[in-house]
Motif scaffolding. Structure first.
Motif, PDB file in Angstrom:
ATOM      1  N   ALA A   1       8.611 -14.417 -53.797  1.00  0.00           N
ATOM      2  CA  ALA A   1       8.360 -13.631 -52.593  1.00  0.00           C
ATOM      3  C   ALA A   1       9.667 -13.196 -51.939  1.00  0.00           C
ATOM      4  O   ALA A   1       9.808 -12.041 -51.514  1.00  0.00           O
ATOM      5  CB  ALA A   1       7.520 -14.439 -51.609  1.00  0.00           C
ATOM      6  N   ILE A   2      10.634 -14.080 -51.872  1.00  0.00           N
ATOM      7  CA  ILE A   2      11.925 -13.742 -51.271  1.00  0.00           C
ATOM      8  C   ILE A   2      12.626 -12.660 -52.089  1.00  0.00           C
ATOM      9  O   ILE A   2      13.138 -11.679 -51.536  1.00  0.00           O
ATOM     10  CB  ILE A   2      12.813 -15.005 -51.153  1.00  0.00           C
ATOM     11  N   ALA A   3      12.653 -12.827 -53.382  1.00  0.00           N
ATOM     12  CA  ALA A   3      13.332 -11.846 -54.234  1.00  0.00           C
ATOM     13  C   ALA A   3      12.642 -10.487 -54.169  1.00  0.00           C
ATOM     14  O   ALA A   3      13.306  -9.448 -54.075  1.00  0.00           O
ATOM     15  CB  ALA A   3      13.377 -12.343 -55.667  1.00  0.00           C
ATOM     16  N   LEU A   4      11.315 -10.462 -54.216  1.00  0.00           N
ATOM     17  CA  LEU A   4      10.603  -9.189 -54.120  1.00  0.00           C
ATOM     18  C   LEU A   4      10.852  -8.514 -52.780  1.00  0.00           C
ATOM     19  O   LEU A   4      10.996  -7.300 -52.712  1.00  0.00           O
ATOM     20  CB  LEU A   4       9.102  -9.393 -54.335  1.00  0.00           C
ATOM     21  N   TYR A   5      10.908  -9.307 -51.720  1.00  0.00           N
ATOM     22  CA  TYR A   5      11.164  -8.711 -50.411  1.00  0.00           C
ATOM     23  C   TYR A   5      12.546  -8.062 -50.377  1.00  0.00           C
ATOM     24  O   TYR A   5      12.694  -6.918 -49.950  1.00  0.00           O
ATOM     25  CB  TYR A   5      11.046  -9.760 -49.302  1.00  0.00           C
ATOM     26  N   PHE A   6      13.567  -8.794 -50.813  1.00  0.00           N
ATOM     27  CA  PHE A   6      14.929  -8.275 -50.701  1.00  0.00           C
ATOM     28  C   PHE A   6      15.273  -7.215 -51.742  1.00  0.00           C
ATOM     29  O   PHE A   6      16.102  -6.351 -51.486  1.00  0.00           O
ATOM     30  CB  PHE A   6      15.942  -9.422 -50.767  1.00  0.00           C
ATOM     31  N   PHE A   7      14.647  -7.277 -52.926  1.00  0.00           N
ATOM     32  CA  PHE A   7      15.009  -6.333 -53.983  1.00  0.00           C
ATOM     33  C   PHE A   7      14.040  -5.167 -54.141  1.00  0.00           C
ATOM     34  O   PHE A   7      14.391  -4.172 -54.764  1.00  0.00           O
ATOM     35  CB  PHE A   7      15.148  -7.053 -55.327  1.00  0.00           C
ATOM     36  N   VAL A   8      12.822  -5.268 -53.594  1.00  0.00           N
ATOM     37  CA  VAL A   8      11.856  -4.181 -53.741  1.00  0.00           C
ATOM     38  C   VAL A   8      11.404  -3.650 -52.381  1.00  0.00           C
ATOM     39  O   VAL A   8      11.548  -2.466 -52.084  1.00  0.00           O
ATOM     40  CB  VAL A   8      10.631  -4.631 -54.574  1.00  0.00           C
ATOM     41  N   VAL A   9      10.861  -4.524 -51.541  1.00  0.00           N
ATOM     42  CA  VAL A   9      10.258  -4.076 -50.288  1.00  0.00           C
ATOM     43  C   VAL A   9      11.304  -3.507 -49.335  1.00  0.00           C
ATOM     44  O   VAL A   9      11.127  -2.409 -48.791  1.00  0.00           O
ATOM     45  CB  VAL A   9       9.471  -5.232 -49.624  1.00  0.00           C
ATOM     46  N   MET A  10      12.375  -4.245 -49.108  1.00  0.00           N
ATOM     47  CA  MET A  10      13.390  -3.786 -48.159  1.00  0.00           C
ATOM     48  C   MET A  10      14.030  -2.460 -48.592  1.00  0.00           C
ATOM     49  O   MET A  10      14.133  -1.537 -47.776  1.00  0.00           O
ATOM     50  CB  MET A  10      14.449  -4.871 -47.956  1.00  0.00           C
ATOM     51  N   PRO A  11      14.441  -2.296 -49.848  1.00  0.00           N
ATOM     52  CA  PRO A  11      14.982  -0.988 -50.244  1.00  0.00           C
ATOM     53  C   PRO A  11      13.966   0.142 -50.136  1.00  0.00           C
ATOM     54  O   PRO A  11      14.314   1.254 -49.725  1.00  0.00           O
ATOM     55  CB  PRO A  11      15.408  -1.189 -51.700  1.00  0.00           C
ATOM     56  N   LEU A  12      12.704  -0.110 -50.476  1.00  0.00           N
ATOM     57  CA  LEU A  12      11.686   0.934 -50.354  1.00  0.00           C
ATOM     58  C   LEU A  12      11.438   1.289 -48.896  1.00  0.00           C
ATOM     59  O   LEU A  12      11.213   2.460 -48.567  1.00  0.00           O
ATOM     60  CB  LEU A  12      10.389   0.500 -51.033  1.00  0.00           C
ATOM     61  N   ASN A  13      11.486   0.294 -47.990  1.00  0.00           N
ATOM     62  CA  ASN A  13      11.339   0.592 -46.565  1.00  0.00           C
ATOM     63  C   ASN A  13      12.492   1.440 -46.050  1.00  0.00           C
ATOM     64  O   ASN A  13      12.292   2.367 -45.257  1.00  0.00           O
ATOM     65  CB  ASN A  13      11.225  -0.698 -45.751  1.00  0.00           C
ATOM     66  N   LYS A  14      13.708   1.130 -46.490  1.00  0.00           N
ATOM     67  CA  LYS A  14      14.857   1.937 -46.077  1.00  0.00           C
ATOM     68  C   LYS A  14      14.752   3.359 -46.610  1.00  0.00           C
ATOM     69  O   LYS A  14      15.066   4.323 -45.916  1.00  0.00           O
ATOM     70  CB  LYS A  14      16.162   1.285 -46.543  1.00  0.00           C
ATOM     71  N   LEU A  15      14.279   3.486 -47.840  1.00  0.00           N
ATOM     72  CA  LEU A  15      14.085   4.803 -48.419  1.00  0.00           C
ATOM     73  C   LEU A  15      13.025   5.588 -47.654  1.00  0.00           C
ATOM     74  O   LEU A  15      13.189   6.785 -47.384  1.00  0.00           O
ATOM     75  CB  LEU A  15      13.689   4.676 -49.894  1.00  0.00           C
ATOM     76  N   ALA A  16      11.946   4.914 -47.265  1.00  0.00           N
ATOM     77  CA  ALA A  16      10.892   5.577 -46.490  1.00  0.00           C
ATOM     78  C   ALA A  16      11.404   6.022 -45.130  1.00  0.00           C
ATOM     79  O   ALA A  16      11.049   7.101 -44.644  1.00  0.00           O
ATOM     80  CB  ALA A  16       9.700   4.637 -46.329  1.00  0.00           C
ATOM     81  N   GLU A  17      12.268   5.209 -44.497  1.00  0.00           N
ATOM     82  CA  GLU A  17      12.856   5.602 -43.212  1.00  0.00           C
ATOM     83  C   GLU A  17      13.721   6.844 -43.376  1.00  0.00           C
ATOM     84  O   GLU A  17      13.684   7.746 -42.541  1.00  0.00           O
ATOM     85  CB  GLU A  17      13.697   4.463 -42.641  1.00  0.00           C
ATOM     86  N   ARG A  18      14.502   6.896 -44.435  1.00  0.00           N
ATOM     87  CA  ARG A  18      15.335   8.079 -44.681  1.00  0.00           C
ATOM     88  C   ARG A  18      14.472   9.311 -44.904  1.00  0.00           C
ATOM     89  O   ARG A  18      14.793  10.393 -44.441  1.00  0.00           O
ATOM     90  CB  ARG A  18      16.225   7.848 -45.894  1.00  0.00           C
ATOM     91  N   ARG A  19      13.386   9.139 -45.627  1.00  0.00           N
ATOM     92  CA  ARG A  19      12.481  10.276 -45.879  1.00  0.00           C
ATOM     93  C   ARG A  19      11.833  10.744 -44.583  1.00  0.00           C
ATOM     94  O   ARG A  19      11.650  11.933 -44.381  1.00  0.00           O
ATOM     95  CB  ARG A  19      11.408   9.896 -46.888  1.00  0.00           C
TER      96      ARG A  19
END
Length: 131
Positions: free
Chosen positions: A84-102
Motif C-alpha cells: 500500500a505504501i509503495a503503490l501510494y508513493f509510486f502510482v497514486v501520488m504521481p497520478l494525482n500530481k499529473l491530474a493537478e497539472r492537467r
C-alpha cells in the motif's frame, strides 16, 4: 456497440485501474519475497529476544493442541502495508500530481477572434446602429 465498448475501455479511469492492478500484483510478489526472506526471520529473532529462549521450536503458538501461526499473519500484514505504501508513493501520488497539472491547463485562454468574426461583428453593430 463496439464503439461504446472502445470508449469505455479507453477512459482514463479504466486504464489507470488496470495499470494499478498489474503493478500491485507484481509488487505484492516482490514484497512477499522480502517479508518471507528478511522480515519473518527478524520477527522470529525478536520473539526469541523478548521471550528469552535459546531457540524456537516452531513459529507457532499452541493452545490445547491448536496451532496459531502468528508469523503468517504478521507476514501478510507487513506485505499489505508495504504494498500500500509503495503503490501510494509510486502510482497514486504521481497520478494525482499529473491530474493537478492537467486541471490547471484544462481551460486555455480563448483565442482572439478571427478577422471574419470581427468583420461580422462590425456589420452587425452597424446594422443595429442604423435601425
Amino acid at each position: 456497440m463496439l464503439k461504446g465498448f472502445k470508449d469505455f475501455i479507453l477512459r482514463g479511469n479504466v486504464v489507470d485501474l488496470a495499470v494499478g492492478v498489474v503493478i500491485g500484483t507484481a509488487f505484492t510478489g516482490l514484497v512477499g519475497s522480502l517479508t518471507k526472506a528478511f522480515l519473518e526471520p527478524l520477527i522470529r529473532l525478536l520473539t526469541l529476544l523478548i521471550m528469552g529462549k535459546d531457540k524456537i521450536e516452531k513459529s507457532v503458538w499452541s493452545v490445547r493442541g491448536v496451532d496459531f501461526e502468528y508469523t503468517l499473519f504478521v507476514n501478510g500484514l507487513v506485505t499489505f502495508l508495504l504494498t500500500a505504501i509503495a503503490l501510494y508513493f509510486f502510482v497514486v501520488m504521481p497520478l494525482n500530481k499529473l491530474a493537478e497539472r492537467r486541471k490547471k491547463g484544462v481551460e486555455p485562454e480563448p483565442d482572439a477572434p478571427s478577422e471574419e468574426v470581427l468583420l461580422l461583428t462590425d456589420i452587425r453593430d452597424a446594422l443595429r446602429a442604423r435601425d
